[in-house]
Design a protein around this motif. Structure first.
Motif, short mmCIF file in Angstrom:
data_model
loop_
_atom_site.label_atom_id
_atom_site.label_comp_id
_atom_site.label_asym_id
_atom_site.label_seq_id
_atom_site.Cartn_x
_atom_site.Cartn_y
_atom_site.Cartn_z
N ALA A 140 -4.10 0.67 -1.49
CA ALA A 140 -5.47 1.06 -1.14
C ALA A 140 -6.11 1.87 -2.27
CB ALA A 140 -5.48 1.86 0.16
N TYR A 141 -5.34 2.76 -2.87
CA TYR A 141 -5.84 3.58 -3.98
C TYR A 141 -6.25 2.70 -5.16
CZ TYR A 141 -6.03 7.15 -7.60
OH TYR A 141 -6.43 7.96 -8.62
N SER A 142 -5.41 1.72 -5.49
CA SER A 142 -5.75 0.84 -6.61
C SER A 142 -6.96 -0.04 -6.29
CB SER A 142 -4.55 -0.01 -7.01
OG SER A 142 -4.23 -0.92 -5.99
N LEU A 143 -7.11 -0.43 -5.04
CA LEU A 143 -8.29 -1.22 -4.65
C LEU A 143 -9.56 -0.38 -4.70
CD1 LEU A 143 -6.91 -3.31 -1.65
CD2 LEU A 143 -7.51 -4.15 -3.92
N LEU A 144 -9.43 0.90 -4.41
CA LEU A 144 -10.61 1.78 -4.46
C LEU A 144 -11.13 1.97 -5.88
CD1 LEU A 144 -9.60 4.53 -1.88
CD2 LEU A 144 -11.45 2.87 -1.67
N HIS A 145 -10.26 1.82 -6.86
CA HIS A 145 -10.68 1.97 -8.25
C HIS A 145 -11.03 0.64 -8.91
CE1 HIS A 145 -10.04 6.22 -8.40
NE2 HIS A 145 -8.83 6.08 -7.87
N ALA A 146 -11.07 -0.41 -8.15
CA ALA A 146 -11.47 -1.72 -8.67
C ALA A 146 -12.98 -1.90 -8.49
CB ALA A 146 -10.71 -2.82 -7.93
N VAL A 151 -13.37 -2.74 -3.29
CA VAL A 151 -13.58 -1.36 -2.83
C VAL A 151 -13.64 -1.28 -1.30
CG1 VAL A 151 -15.16 0.61 -2.90
CG2 VAL A 151 -14.67 -0.67 -4.98
N PRO A 152 -14.43 -2.12 -0.60
CA PRO A 152 -14.40 -2.06 0.86
C PRO A 152 -13.02 -2.42 1.44
CG PRO A 152 -16.34 -3.25 0.15
CD PRO A 152 -15.51 -3.00 -1.07
N ALA A 153 -12.32 -3.33 0.78
CA ALA A 153 -10.97 -3.69 1.23
C ALA A 153 -10.04 -2.49 1.08
CB ALA A 153 -10.45 -4.88 0.45
#
Length: 191
Positions: A140-146, A151-153
């Motif tokens: 989730a952390y890595s998806l938030l920085h994409a 980001v919503p995922a």
């Protein structure tokens, strides 16, 4: 340490004196039942306690935690199948996509196993469920920085993982799974 077992607690002990002579008991069985009565143990393979407590209802928090684990398992299955299809159709690097898809499909077994255990109220199931949530947090952390749709995922995955962790460590869930804390293993024996 002294261990005492109450007599008359198991069905075989209660029924030994109730059966009339020659009521289908072999000599061997009668001797075993008499010894069991004298020693305070049951001659049955699966003794049934005298007091049968009605099973309590599964707490809603435990059901919600199982639902969140099932949701993560379904998402992993969909992602794994998607990667596998992309690898087999040739739209991506074939070997990497197939290997990644199979790996994600195998990882989906962990939350599926945890979901089944949580619904059946097995104490071992909290471990795989917590591990699944802890593995989801860095993702989730890595998806938030994409960028873009990731980001919503990432936000959704973080909310599900933190929510499931809170539900899994809740005291009601712990009690429902029969998990005792440190130093409480002998608590039931003292009462």
């Amino acid at each position: 340490m002294r261990c005492s077992v109450p007599t008359g607690r198991y069905r075989a002990q209660r029924e030994v004196g109730k059966r009339p002579k020659g009521a289908g008991l072999s000599l061997h069985t009668a001797v075993r039942a008499a010894r069991a009565t004298l020693h305070g143990v049951s001659s049955e393979r699966n003794p049934t306690p005298e007091t049968t407590d009605a099973p309590t209802a599964r707490p809603r928090r435990l059901t919600y935690a199982a639902a969140l684990c099932a949701l993560e398992a379904l998402a992993l299955l969909a992602g794994g199948l998607g990667m596998l299809v992309l690898g087999l159709t040739g739209d991506a690097d074939r070997q990497q996509a197939v290997t990644g898809g199979i790996t994600v499909l195998l990882l989906a077994l962990l939350p599926l196993l945890a979901t089944r255990g949580l619904l059946l109220r097995r104490s071992w199931s909290r471990g795989p469920a917590v591990i699944t949530q802890l593995m989801a947090l860095p993702v989730a952390y890595s998806l938030l920085h994409a960028d873009g749709v990731a980001v919503p995922a990432g936000i959704a995955l973080a909310v599900v993982a933190v929510g499931a962790l809170v539900l899994l460590v809740n005291p009601a869930t712990t009690r429902a799974l029969g998990i005792r804390g440190p130093g409480r293993a002998s608590e039931g024996e003292q009462r």
